[in-house]
Design an enzyme around this catalytic site. Structure first.
Site, PDB file in Angstrom:
ATOM      1  N   CYS A   1       0.806  -1.222   0.000  1.00 11.18           N
ATOM      2  CA  CYS A   1       0.000   0.000   0.000  1.00 11.18           C
ATOM      3  C   CYS A   1       0.843   1.277   0.000  1.00 11.18           C
ATOM      4  O   CYS A   1       0.292   2.371  -0.098  1.00 11.18           O
ATOM      5  CB  CYS A   1      -0.953  -0.010   1.192  1.00 11.18           C
ATOM      6  SG  CYS A   1      -1.993  -1.482   1.206  1.00 11.18           S
TER       7      CYS A   1
ATOM      8  N   LYS B   1      -9.283   8.090   3.319  1.00  5.85           N
ATOM      9  CA  LYS B   1      -9.777   6.724   3.082  1.00  5.85           C
ATOM     10  C   LYS B   1     -11.191   6.541   3.644  1.00  5.85           C
ATOM     11  O   LYS B   1     -11.874   5.580   3.280  1.00  5.85           O
ATOM     12  CB  LYS B   1      -8.839   5.693   3.700  1.00  5.85           C
ATOM     13  CG  LYS B   1      -7.509   5.509   2.963  1.00  5.85           C
ATOM     14  CD  LYS B   1      -6.700   4.394   3.583  1.00  5.85           C
ATOM     15  CE  LYS B   1      -5.363   4.204   2.877  1.00  5.85           C
ATOM     16  NZ  LYS B   1      -4.398   5.277   3.201  1.00  5.85           N
TER      17      LYS B   1
ATOM     18  N   PHE C   1       1.621  -3.728   3.882  1.00  9.38           N
ATOM     19  CA  PHE C   1       1.936  -5.061   4.393  1.00  9.38           C
ATOM     20  C   PHE C   1       3.411  -5.367   4.130  1.00  9.38           C
ATOM     21  O   PHE C   1       3.950  -5.038   3.074  1.00  9.38           O
ATOM     22  CB  PHE C   1       1.078  -6.114   3.699  1.00  9.38           C
ATOM     23  CG  PHE C   1      -0.351  -6.172   4.170  1.00  9.38           C
ATOM     24  CD1 PHE C   1      -0.793  -5.433   5.250  1.00  9.38           C
ATOM     25  CD2 PHE C   1      -1.267  -6.988   3.517  1.00  9.38           C
ATOM     26  CE1 PHE C   1      -2.111  -5.497   5.681  1.00  9.38           C
ATOM     27  CE2 PHE C   1      -2.595  -7.066   3.935  1.00  9.38           C
ATOM     28  CZ  PHE C   1      -3.016  -6.316   5.022  1.00  9.38           C
TER      29      PHE C   1
ATOM     30  N   HIS D   1      -9.740   2.063   0.919  1.00  9.13           N
ATOM     31  CA  HIS D   1      -8.298   1.838   0.826  1.00  9.13           C
ATOM     32  C   HIS D   1      -7.977   1.336  -0.572  1.00  9.13           C
ATOM     33  O   HIS D   1      -8.280   0.194  -0.925  1.00  9.13           O
ATOM     34  CB  HIS D   1      -7.861   0.823   1.873  1.00  9.13           C
ATOM     35  CG  HIS D   1      -6.378   0.721   2.028  1.00  9.13           C
ATOM     36  ND1 HIS D   1      -5.496   1.360   1.192  1.00  9.13           N
ATOM     37  CD2 HIS D   1      -5.611   0.054   2.934  1.00  9.13           C
ATOM     38  CE1 HIS D   1      -4.255   1.097   1.564  1.00  9.13           C
ATOM     39  NE2 HIS D   1      -4.308   0.304   2.623  1.00  9.13           N
TER      40      HIS D   1
ATOM     41  N   HIS E   1      -2.366   7.650   6.914  1.00 14.18           N
ATOM     42  CA  HIS E   1      -2.667   6.347   6.305  1.00 14.18           C
ATOM     43  C   HIS E   1      -4.078   5.944   6.701  1.00 14.18           C
ATOM     44  O   HIS E   1      -4.830   5.450   5.866  1.00 14.18           O
ATOM     45  CB  HIS E   1      -1.638   5.319   6.759  1.00 14.18           C
ATOM     46  CG  HIS E   1      -1.772   4.005   6.088  1.00 14.18           C
ATOM     47  ND1 HIS E   1      -1.711   3.851   4.717  1.00 14.18           N
ATOM     48  CD2 HIS E   1      -1.968   2.752   6.592  1.00 14.18           C
ATOM     49  CE1 HIS E   1      -1.865   2.574   4.408  1.00 14.18           C
ATOM     50  NE2 HIS E   1      -2.026   1.885   5.532  1.00 14.18           N
TER      51      HIS E   1
ATOM     52  N   GLU F   1      -0.433   4.894  14.269  1.00 12.33           N
ATOM     53  CA  GLU F   1      -0.053   6.091  13.516  1.00 12.33           C
ATOM     54  C   GLU F   1      -0.190   7.346  14.364  1.00 12.33           C
ATOM     55  O   GLU F   1       0.658   8.245  14.307  1.00 12.33           O
ATOM     56  CB  GLU F   1      -0.891   6.216  12.244  1.00 12.33           C
ATOM     57  CG  GLU F   1      -0.447   7.363  11.344  1.00 12.33           C
ATOM     58  CD  GLU F   1      -1.152   7.375  10.003  1.00 12.33           C
ATOM     59  OE1 GLU F   1      -0.707   8.150   9.125  1.00 12.33           O
ATOM     60  OE2 GLU F   1      -2.135   6.629   9.818  1.00 12.33           O
TER      61      GLU F   1
END
Length: 417
Positions: free
Chosen positions: A165, A337, A403, A342, A305, A316
């Site tokens: 991502c 998002k 990831f 996402h 994010h 975060e």
């Protein structure tokens, strides 16, 4: 060696809340959710039956019908947004040196739909190998960059970046570095992703990573809300035209903003979960600030994010507080998002575009779908809940984490000659 300054002179976007940059920005500042029941396949038996799809997309509006069949949806997106970005920058075959214009593109997964469909068709047969000759060229990650270069005769550096991502943010950073070093005058950079399919939805469902709020898709993506239950899958494409300042000035280009700097780090912690204290996120923001030669107090807005997962959002925020200290309470923070879902490998570039538009318009898009405060999150932080906010945005920072523990961060700022 004196590094060249890098500016943005064009943008393109194809997203779940708008099919051009202007439509996308209007969707964001008006708090529009892109989540809808899945239409791209029959999702009736899936745990999650909704996603943030790109709406009303017909590739034959942009590509020859025969050619469109040879190109996976993720690469179709790439061609559409790169066309928009190049036109926005006023670039064409008559005013560029093709040997000095490159493409650096990101995608987390690439042609998953093509891969799935080819394998499913093979499995239905008697074992005789019958595959399309376009199977491999449609599937591979780098093909989007290749198609962009062939469509516009761009013969400079050309490659793909994959970091889950964080892919398109890493692509922007790599593109900027090539220009800083004088390896190219212009780079078409960004990313695209289109994996809303049986394999994509089923795979993420099996990980228990996605929201299952099927009764109310529009409110399912809830970053920083106490009742968030996972991310909503999206698809998108986004492109930036990065250009050396000298080259942009010489051709009289409209300069949208400056790429101030970027950073990349790893969590080195877990294949899917973030470091619980946000260590990698902390380090990547510090790396970006150092690269930009900026202090935390120079940043006014963070596009986080913010995926709407229980662990990721908390980690975060811990990192932001660690990096920004007391200045964190002067920041606007938002997770777009909540509207786009996402978009995986394309998330970084469309969120960078949101950050750029915030800088240009002095307007921060909201984090929608906030209903209940999370006691784990500092209530003094301004998450820009539910409504966009007008404020001066001198510089904005955009975070993406993938990831494998991949972290990438880019900082954009108002251009000053």
């Amino acid at each position: 060696m004196e590094l060249k300054r890098v500016v943005v002179t064009g943008m393109g976007a194809l997203t779940p809340v708008g099919n051009t940059v202007d439509e996308y920005w209007n969707g964001l500042i008006n708090g529009v959710s892109g989540a809808v029941p899945v239409t791209l396949f029959d999702a009736a038996k899936f745990k999650t039956r909704f996603a943030c799809e790109v709406k009303d997309f017909d590739p034959t509006r942009y590509l020859d019908k025969k050619d469109s069949r040879k190109i996976d949806r993720f690469a179709q997106f790439a061609l559409v947004v790169s066309d928009e970005a190049l036109a926005d920058a006023g670039l064409n075959a008559d005013n560029i040196n093709p040997d000095r214009v490159g493409v650096v593109w990101g995608s987390g997964i690439g042609g998953l739909i093509t891969f799935q469909n080819e394998v499913m068709e093979f499995a239905k047969g008697d074992g005789t190998p019958r595959f399309s000759p376009f199977f491999i060229p449609k599937m591979i990650l780098d093909i989007a960059a290749g198609h962009i270069s062939m469509r516009h005769n761009l013969r400079g550096p050309n490659f793909a970046v994959v970091s889950a991502c964080a892919s398109s943010t890493n692509a922007i950073i790599e593109a900027a570095n090539l220009i800083k070093l004088g390896k190219a005058d212009i780079i078409v950079s960004g990313g695209s992703e289109a994996v809303i399919s049986e394999a994509g939805l089923g795979g993420f469902n099996a990980m228990k990573a996605m929201s299952e709020r099927n009764d109310d898709p529009a409110t399912a993506s809830r970053p920083y809300d106490k009742d968030r239950d996972g991310f909503v899958m999206g698809e998108a494409g986004g492109a930036l035209i990065l250009e050396s300042l000298d080259h942009a000035l010489a051709r009289g280009a409209r300069i949208i903003c400056e790429i101030a700097g970027g950073g990349a780090t790893a969590d080195a912690h877990h294949i899917t979960a973030p470091h619980p204290e946000g260590l990698g996120a902390r380090n990547v923001m510090l790396a970006a600030l150092e690269d930009a030669g900026m202090q935390p107090s120079d940043i006014d807005y963070i596009n986080t994010h913010g995926t709407s997962t229980p662990l990721g959002d908390v980690a975060e925020v811990k990192a932001i507080l660690d990096v920004f200290g007391e200045h964190a309470y002067n920041l606007n923070i938002s997770a777009t998002k909540s509207m786009t879902g996402h978009c995986l490998g394309a998330a970084g570039v469309i969120e960078a575009i949101a950050a750029i538009k915030a800088v240009v318009h002095d307007m921060v898009p909201p984090t929608i779908n906030h209903f209940t405060d999370d006691p784990e999150l500092d209530p003094r932080l301004n998450f820009t809940f539910n409504q966009s906010q007008q404020r001066t945005v001198r510089a904005a920072l955009s975070n993406t984490f993938g990831f494998g523990g991949h972290n990438a961060c880019v900082i954009v700022k108002k251009f000053q000659g």
